[in-house]
Structure formats: structure tokens, C-alpha cells
Design a protein around this motif. Structure first.
Motif, PDB file in Angstrom:
ATOM      1  N   THR A 139       0.838  -1.202   0.000  1.00  0.00           N
ATOM      2  CA  THR A 139       0.000   0.000   0.000  1.00  0.00           C
ATOM      3  C   THR A 139       0.874   1.253   0.000  1.00  0.00           C
ATOM      4  N   ILE A 140       2.038   1.194   0.665  1.00  0.00           N
ATOM      5  CA  ILE A 140       2.940   2.358   0.662  1.00  0.00           C
ATOM      6  C   ILE A 140       3.345   2.678  -0.777  1.00  0.00           C
ATOM      7  N   ASP A 187       1.565   5.817  -2.381  1.00  0.00           N
ATOM      8  CA  ASP A 187       2.485   6.892  -2.030  1.00  0.00           C
ATOM      9  C   ASP A 187       3.658   6.979  -3.007  1.00  0.00           C
ATOM     10  N   GLY A 225       0.555   1.939   4.520  1.00  0.00           N
ATOM     11  CA  GLY A 225       0.149   2.866   3.453  1.00  0.00           C
ATOM     12  C   GLY A 225      -1.118   3.624   3.825  1.00  0.00           C
ATOM     13  N   GLU A 271      -0.416   6.753   5.669  1.00  0.00           N
ATOM     14  CA  GLU A 271      -0.049   7.872   4.787  1.00  0.00           C
ATOM     15  C   GLU A 271      -1.328   8.480   4.200  1.00  0.00           C
ATOM     16  N   SER A 293      -6.029   8.524  -2.663  1.00  0.00           N
ATOM     17  CA  SER A 293      -4.592   8.838  -2.586  1.00  0.00           C
ATOM     18  C   SER A 293      -4.147   9.575  -3.841  1.00  0.00           C
ATOM     19  N   GLY A 299       4.613   3.814   8.100  1.00  0.00           N
ATOM     20  CA  GLY A 299       3.333   4.513   8.208  1.00  0.00           C
ATOM     21  C   GLY A 299       2.912   4.723   9.655  1.00  0.00           C
TER      22      GLY A 299
END
Ligand SMILES: NC(=O)c1ccc[n+]([C@@H]2O[C@H](COP(=O)([O-])OP(=O)(O)OC[C@H]3O[C@@H](n4cnc5c(N)ncnc54)[C@H](O)[C@@H]3O)[C@@H](O)[C@H]2O)c1
Length: 399
Positions: free
Chosen positions: A139-140, A144, A189, A192, A230, A277
Motif C-alpha cells: 500500500t505504501i 504513495d 500505506g 499515509e 490517494s 506509516g
């Protein structure tokens, strides 16, 4: 796009604009077939996959499946930051060149932010710029790092010390890959994303609350919403700020204290330390307390920080292994130093006056914060749980 063939899920496509660069970001559930079609259209002579040993073990068939009839090469390395080194970079580049890479070859990152950053730097160096495709599996990375042009490796002196800005040709995310993510990586993530909601898009907070209340952060519908949100939040501030040195600095919310907490905790507990995160989430609580002490953030806004951070499963206090004094020492080397007029006793910080409204100095979303202010906020977060910290605020506010 709809299809009933296995591996051909419903796709969403967005165009990402960062400065002069524009590239498609395509995402869906169970869409490996569509990703393979997209790679085939690049008409490459070689697909150079950059991944790590964990992904290789979990998904051994994926590079061959995505490559179809295009020749491919898999470059792998043990997991973790040791991959983001000059040694690994030159070794991978040598292997790619010896395997016959040409200007028509495409570097494909398959993994989290670590293989993504390394692949980005490799692509920017290969023949002074080869095509790059990201297939993020954390997910990061998906929410991101692939939404930034920053590509970097570490040096013995520090993290991300050598790098460049380089745009991919395309990004493909199949949320099915998130199904094997450990819960701590999944949440990383999303923290974030919570930062993006608090600092840039408070209008997305009801959506984030609904995702948290739904209880299954790994559900495809939740992940699609998080990816959309995001993309919208991050590109809102990077569209006109390729290098993230002006408006994009707001993405550093929670990072000054958060990075320092992450480093201290990893020194103490190694890989068992907070995820990136989660550390940023605790860093946001520190920033919120500094703003509150200045009379900027309301009690409700601070409580909102606690609600989102704990909703994402992060314990809202400094780990026992981390002392405020250690955080102060590490934060003194923060990489935002130099943006504001030098003041030996102040650190440039992203602070909010309200959700979505950063405090500004000389047109930048940064303000100088004294060591005493940072120490006071760290001590509140070191002591507190969500309840005690919120109770402290209410007590101070005379409620
Ligand atoms: N360029 C940017 O703007 C930017 C932004 C954020 C982070 N980053 C960089 O990204 C890195 C952190 O990214 P990360 O957290 O993705 O790290 P990572 O790539 O090391 O992945 C974390 C762990 O998850 C594992 N993993 C990956 N995908 C998996 C899957 N689908 N199932 C099971 N396990 C899986 C990996 O093997 C690894 O052990 C840092 O180096 C950071 O500097 C860069």
C-alpha cells in the motif's frame, strides 16, 4: 473495462500529472491479464523485472505470466533497505546489460517501495533513460511512492541520499497482490492516506471513516476507494510541484517527528520496530499537539487525529523503546533543514491551523518549531494513550 476472463478484472484508469510528466495509473482487482496486455503494447525487446526475494517466493510465476512472448529477466535481492544500495544498483545494471538490454528494453518494478525506488533509479541511468513500469504490491508503494517521481538509494551516511526524479511510462496495481501483505504493511500505506486526509483533503475524511468502520481494510472496494483518494490528494499538491519543494512539502506532515521515531525504534527493536506509516501516524500526533499548544488546532481536530490513527490500528503513543531525548537528537538532522532562515534552535515543521490548512512561512507550508515545543509535545505523546492525551487537552482547555 469489463471482462469475465480470469485475471481480467474491472479496471480503473487515471492520468497522473506531475509537472510536465503525465502517465496512466491503471488499477483493478485480479487484473494480471490486463497488465500483461499493457506490457505487450510497449513492444519491448526485454522486460527487466526488479523485485525482492519475498515476492519471488510468493509469486514465482508472475514475471513469466506478465511477459507473455516478450523475453524477460528477473533481478532479485533479499528484502529490505539493503537493496537500495550502490552495490545492488551496479550489480543489477551490469546483469541487465550483459543480458542484452537495449534502449527498447523496459524496467519493471514488481514489489514495494524498495524495489520501486531501485528500479526507478536503474531506468533513469540505463542508456540515460529507459522506460519504467511500476507494479506496486504494497500500500505504501501503490498509494504513495509511485505517485512521486523521486527515485533514490541509500548511502552509508543516510537514507535516500543519492537519487533522481524520473517518471514511469505507466503504473499498474492489482489489489489482489495486497492479499498476502502482513497486516502491519497493509496499514502502513493507509496511515499515509490518513495523513493526506488531515493535511490536504479533509473532505475525504468521511470516506476514510467509512472504510475504517467497514472493518476490512483489505476488501477490494475499500482498496479502490483508498487508491482513488490517494491519487487525488497527492496529485493535488504535486501537479505543479514536480520536485515536492513547494506546495508538495505538505506531504511531509508527521514526518519530522515520525522519521526520527522510526529510526530510534528500529535502532532499538530492529525489524520489529514501527512500520514507516505507523511512525508517521505517531509523528502526526506530535505535530497536532504542537499546533494545539500554539492555539491553532482545536480540541476536536486533535481528537480527529487520534480517531484516525487508532482506527487504523496504531497505538497512539511513543513505543517504550523510544525516549523523547533520542527523538530530539535524530530530528535535529531532518532533511527539511535549510528551507527556512537558519535558526539553530528551530526545526522546519509542517503544522496545521485546521485540517487541510497548513501554516505557511514565505509561501512554504513550513513553520519553525523550537526544541522546547517539540520536547513538550513528545512528552505528551510519550505519556499518553488516546484517552489520556485527549483528557489532557480537555483538562487544559478547562472542560
Ligand atoms: N519515492 C517516494 O516518494 C517514496 C515514498 C514512500 C516510500 N518510499 C520508499 O519506499 C520504501 C518503503 O516501501 P515499502 O514499505 O513498500 O517497503 P518494501 O518494498 O521493503 O516492502 C515491505 C515488505 O513487504 C513485502 N511485500 C511486498 N509486497 C508484498 C505482498 N504483496 N505480499 C507480501 N509481502 C509483500 C516486501 O517483501 C517487504 O518485506 C522506503 O525505502 C521508502 O524510502 C519512497
Amino acid at each position: 473495462m469489463n471482462s469475465t476472463r480470469p485475471g481480467h478484472g474491472r479496471l480503473h484508469s487515471r492520468t497522473i500529472r506531475i509537472g510536465d510528466s503525465a502517465f496512466p495509473y491503471v488499477f483493478g482487482d485480479d487484473c494480471a491479464g490486463e497488465i500483461a496486455d499493457g506490457l505487450a503494447q510497449l513492444n519491448a525487446d526485454l522486460l527487466i523485472f526488479v523485485t525482492d526475494d519475498r515476492l519471488r517466493e510468493l509469486y514465482p510465476e508472475v514475471p513469466a505470466r506478465l511477459s507473455g512472448r516478450t523475453p524477460h529477466l528477473v533481478l532479485t535481492h533479499p528484502v529490505g533497505e539493503s537493496m537500495k544500495t550502490m552495490t545492488c544498483l551496479t550489480s543489477h545494471l551490469d546483469t541487465a546489460l550483459r543480458a542484452g538490454a537495449t534502449r527498447r528494453s523496459v524496467v519493471v518494478s514488481f514489489g514495494g517501495g524498495v524495489p520501486g525506488n531501485l528500479a526507478g533509479l536503474m531506468a533513469s541511468l540505463l542508456f540515460r533513460g529507459a522506460r519504467l513500469v511500476h507494479i506496486p504490491t504494497t500500500t505504501i508503494a501503490a498509494m504513495d511512492s509511485v505517485l512521486s517521481l523521486k527515485q533514490a538509494i541509500n548511502t552509508p551516511v543516510g537514507k535516500n541520499g543519492l537519487g533522481t526524479y524520473y517518471a514511469p511510462t505507466a503504473v499498474y496495481t492489482d489489489v489482489r497482490f495486497f492479499g498476502t501483505l502482513p497486516v502491519r504493511e497493509l496499514r502502513s500505506g493507509l496511515c499515509e492516506m490518513a495523513k493526506n486526509c488531515l493535511a490536504i483533503r479533509p473532505d475525504a475524511i468521511p470516506g476514510l471513516r467509512a472504510v475504517i468502520a467497514g472493518g476490512d481494510l483489505a476488501a477490494p472496494a475499500a482498496l479502490h476507494w483508498l487508491l482513488e483518494a490517494s491519487i487525488t490528494a497527492k496529485t493535488e499538491v504535486t501537479r505543479d510541484d514536480t520536485y515536492e519543494r513547494r506546495r508538495g512539502l505538505v506531504l511531509e506532515y508527521g514526518h519530522t517527528a515520525g522519521h526520527a521515531i522510526e529510526l530510534c525504534d528500529h535502532r532499538a527493536r530492529g525489524a520489529a520496530g514501527l512500520s514507516h506509516g505507523a511512525a508517521i501516524a505517531v509523528g502526526m500526533l506530535v505535530a497536532a499537539h504542537i499546533s494545539h499548544a500554539r492555539g491553532w488546532l482545536s480540541d476536536d481536530a486533535v481528537s480527529l487525529h487520534y480517531e484516525l490513527v487508532t482506527g487504523l490500528g496504531v497505538e497512539p503513543y511513543l513505543p517504550r523503546t523510544v525516549r523523547p531525548e533520542d527523538v530530539l537528537r535524530v530530528a535535529a538532522d531532518d532533511n527539511k533543514r535549510g528551507y527556512l532562515d537558519p535558526d539553530p534552535d528551530a526545526l522546519p515543521f509542517v503544522l496545521l491551523r485546521a485540517p487541510g490548512r497548513p501554516a505557511m512561512t514565505e509561501g512554504l507550508p513550513l513553520v519553525p518549531v523550537s526544541t522546547a515545543e517539540l520536547r513538550a509535545a513528545l512528552e505528551v505523546v510519550a505519556r499518553g494513550s488516546a484517552e489520556t492525551a485527549t483528557a489532557n487537552i480537555h483538562q487544559r482547555a478547562g472542560r
